[in-house]
Design a protein around this motif. Structure first.
Motif, PDB file in Angstrom:
ATOM      1  N   UNK A 354      44.308  38.405  27.777  1.00  0.00           N
ATOM      2  CA  UNK A 354      44.940  38.907  28.990  1.00  0.00           C
ATOM      3  C   UNK A 354      44.899  40.416  29.096  1.00  0.00           C
ATOM      4  N   UNK A 355      45.209  41.096  28.023  1.00  0.00           N
ATOM      5  CA  UNK A 355      45.293  42.554  28.070  1.00  0.00           C
ATOM      6  C   UNK A 355      43.919  43.192  28.256  1.00  0.00           C
ATOM      7  N   UNK A 356      42.884  42.587  27.671  1.00  0.00           N
ATOM      8  CA  UNK A 356      41.541  43.134  27.833  1.00  0.00           C
ATOM      9  C   UNK A 356      41.119  43.194  29.285  1.00  0.00           C
ATOM     10  N   UNK A 357      41.280  42.093  29.999  1.00  0.00           N
ATOM     11  CA  UNK A 357      40.923  42.079  31.416  1.00  0.00           C
ATOM     12  C   UNK A 357      41.828  43.012  32.216  1.00  0.00           C
ATOM     13  N   UNK A 358      43.092  43.071  31.837  1.00  0.00           N
ATOM     14  CA  UNK A 358      44.035  43.904  32.579  1.00  0.00           C
ATOM     15  C   UNK A 358      43.658  45.378  32.530  1.00  0.00           C
ATOM     16  N   UNK A 359      43.370  45.919  31.337  1.00  0.00           N
ATOM     17  CA  UNK A 359      43.112  47.351  31.226  1.00  0.00           C
ATOM     18  C   UNK A 359      41.833  47.753  31.955  1.00  0.00           C
ATOM     19  N   UNK A 360      40.877  46.824  32.066  1.00  0.00           N
ATOM     20  CA  UNK A 360      39.644  47.146  32.787  1.00  0.00           C
ATOM     21  C   UNK A 360      39.860  47.111  34.291  1.00  0.00           C
ATOM     22  N   UNK A 361      40.405  46.029  34.786  1.00  0.00           N
ATOM     23  CA  UNK A 361      40.461  45.806  36.226  1.00  0.00           C
ATOM     24  C   UNK A 361      41.579  46.623  36.881  1.00  0.00           C
ATOM     25  N   UNK A 362      42.745  46.702  36.244  1.00  0.00           N
ATOM     26  CA  UNK A 362      43.842  47.437  36.860  1.00  0.00           C
ATOM     27  C   UNK A 362      43.550  48.932  36.928  1.00  0.00           C
TER      28      UNK A 362
END
Length: 432
Positions: A354-362
């Motif tokens: 979850x955090x990996x996708x979050x830091x990229x997209x957000x």
């Protein structure tokens, strides 16, 4: 050199919306700079400070760690927008050669000063000394972060931003695992050598970016004279005037608060709730934390890149941000209801994905709602308040929850905050 252009064109690029894709050498330089910075920040905050304070004050380690983390976060909140506001109008230095642009000179100075105070932490023997040096380190490290984060909207076109954000955000997790392996395994928890090694790496890894990538200077007609009023405005953007920016700030604040609450006491959770040393004789809770960090990092490395690519290709941000936030909430719920070693392993995997996708997209989403190109670093500095401020507030919430109600209450509250952050992103209207 990448993006080689004539001096007049370089000056016009300082405020222009980027149009050309950045090359892999540029991405690698920024990634290495971010890696050195996050190794120096995350390894102490997640592992070394806890071990150091446990030796200094074993009876009051929980409160001491909360206080040190909180005051460091306050320092970061104050420093990041100011350094951003100072770098935005930085004038062209004709005698500075490579450091004639807006950002690189600030990046290098901040990295060197932060590294100096990190090295001094190696000999801190009291809670007060640890707190003071961590405050100074945090201020300069977040000053470096302010200039590095501005590189994304300064140089990267919107259609490439989530992909580059994934590469640049990956060191947030990778730096922790590499730093932890260095301190816990290679150096056998030798904190003195560990602090010095991290300080050296922080400076060495930033050099390729500041020496070998372009840094467009600000054209004379766009420069503003220094004023205290401008510096004072570094902390505020009206959410009424820029509502999408306001919602982006709030959702990033809540997501980071969930991370701060959920990760602060993991070392103590493994020791006191999971009883890791009893399950695995001869090993310490720090060894167990390293395993969780490795699993979490694997998830971050995978989804930060893949999530960024998917988001750029589809041109959509909010759905991926929501899904990633809900995965982080699920990880916290696993820890709340299953205080076991298998539960911790599952939570680490869910959180990393979850955090990996979050830091990229957000991060890509945020750069699309910045009010003015002229104030990119300052405005990102205000966003960065939403990243560092929760680390001041998180301990104030987490410590009493753990002391009065135990770890299930802490992780349940963490999940609730992450869910609210996931839903709130849909209030942003200008980004899909």
């Amino acid at each position: 050199m990448d993006q080689a252009i004539s001096q007049p064109d370089v000056q016009s690029l300082a405020l222009a919306e980027p149009a050309e894709h950045v090359r892999i050498r540029w991405i690698l330089g920024l990634t290495l700079a971010s890696l050195g910075m996050w190794m120096a920040n995350q390894t102490p905050s997640q592992v070394m400070l806890a071990l150091q304070l446990q030796d200094i004050t074993p009876r009051h380690k929980v409160v001491a760690l909360g206080v040190v983390t909180a005051v460091g976060a306050v320092s970061s909140v104050l420093a990041t927008p100011v350094v951003g506001a100072l770098s935005d109008p930085t004038a062209h230095g004709r005698r500075l050669g490579r450091f004639s642009g807006r950002r690189h000179r600030w990046t290098l100075v901040m990295a060197v000063l932060a590294a100096a105070f990190l090295a001094l932490l190696a000999k801190a023997g009291t809670v007060v000394a640890v707190a003071l040096l961590w405050v100074l380190f945090s201020a300069f490290q977040n000053g470096e972060y302010a200039t590095l984060s501005a590189a994304l909207p300064d140089h990267v076109p919107v259609r490439q931003r989530a992909t580059v954000s994934g590469w640049v955000g990956m060191p947030l997790a990778l730096g922790l695992v590499l730093g932890t392996v260095l301190v816990v395994d290679v150096l056998n928890q030798d904190l003195v050598t560990g602090y010095i090694a991290l300080a050296i790496l922080m400076v060495v890894l930033v050099l390729p970016f500041v020496l070998f990538t372009p840094d467009p200077p600000l054209a004379p007609e766009h420069r503003e004279p220094f004023s205290w009023r401008r510096l004072g405005s570094a902390y505020w953007i009206s959410p009424r005037k820029y509502p999408d920016f306001g919602w982006a700030w709030l959702t990033r604040f809540l997501a980071t608060l969930a991370v701060a609450m959920g990760t602060l006491y993991l070392l103590y959770f493994l020791r006191d709730a999971v009883h890791y040393s009893r399950l695995f004789p001869g090993q310490t809770a720090a060894d167990g934390l390293l395993i969780l960090i490795l699993i979490y990092t694997g998830g971050v490395v995978l989804t930060s890149i893949v999530g960024g690519i998917i988001s750029d290709r589809r041109g959509r941000r909010k759905t991926l941000v929501t899904v990633s936030g809900l995965l982080m909430a699920a990880a916290a719920l696993v820890l709340a209801f299953w205080e076991t070693w298998p539960g911790a392993l599952l939570a680490a995997a869910l959180f990393g994905i979850g955090f990996g996708a979050y830091i990229a997209v957000d991060q890509a989403l945020i750069t699309q709602v910045l009010p003015k190109a002229r104030d990119r670093a300052k405005d990102l500095g205000i966003i960065n308040i939403a990243i560092v401020c929760p680390y001041a507030i998180g301990p104030l919430i987490a410590a009493p929850l753990v002391s009065l109600a135990g770890y299930p209450a802490l992780f349940g509250a963490t999940a609730a905050v992450a869910i609210v952050a996931s839903i709130g992103v849909w209030q942003i209207k200008s980004v899909r």
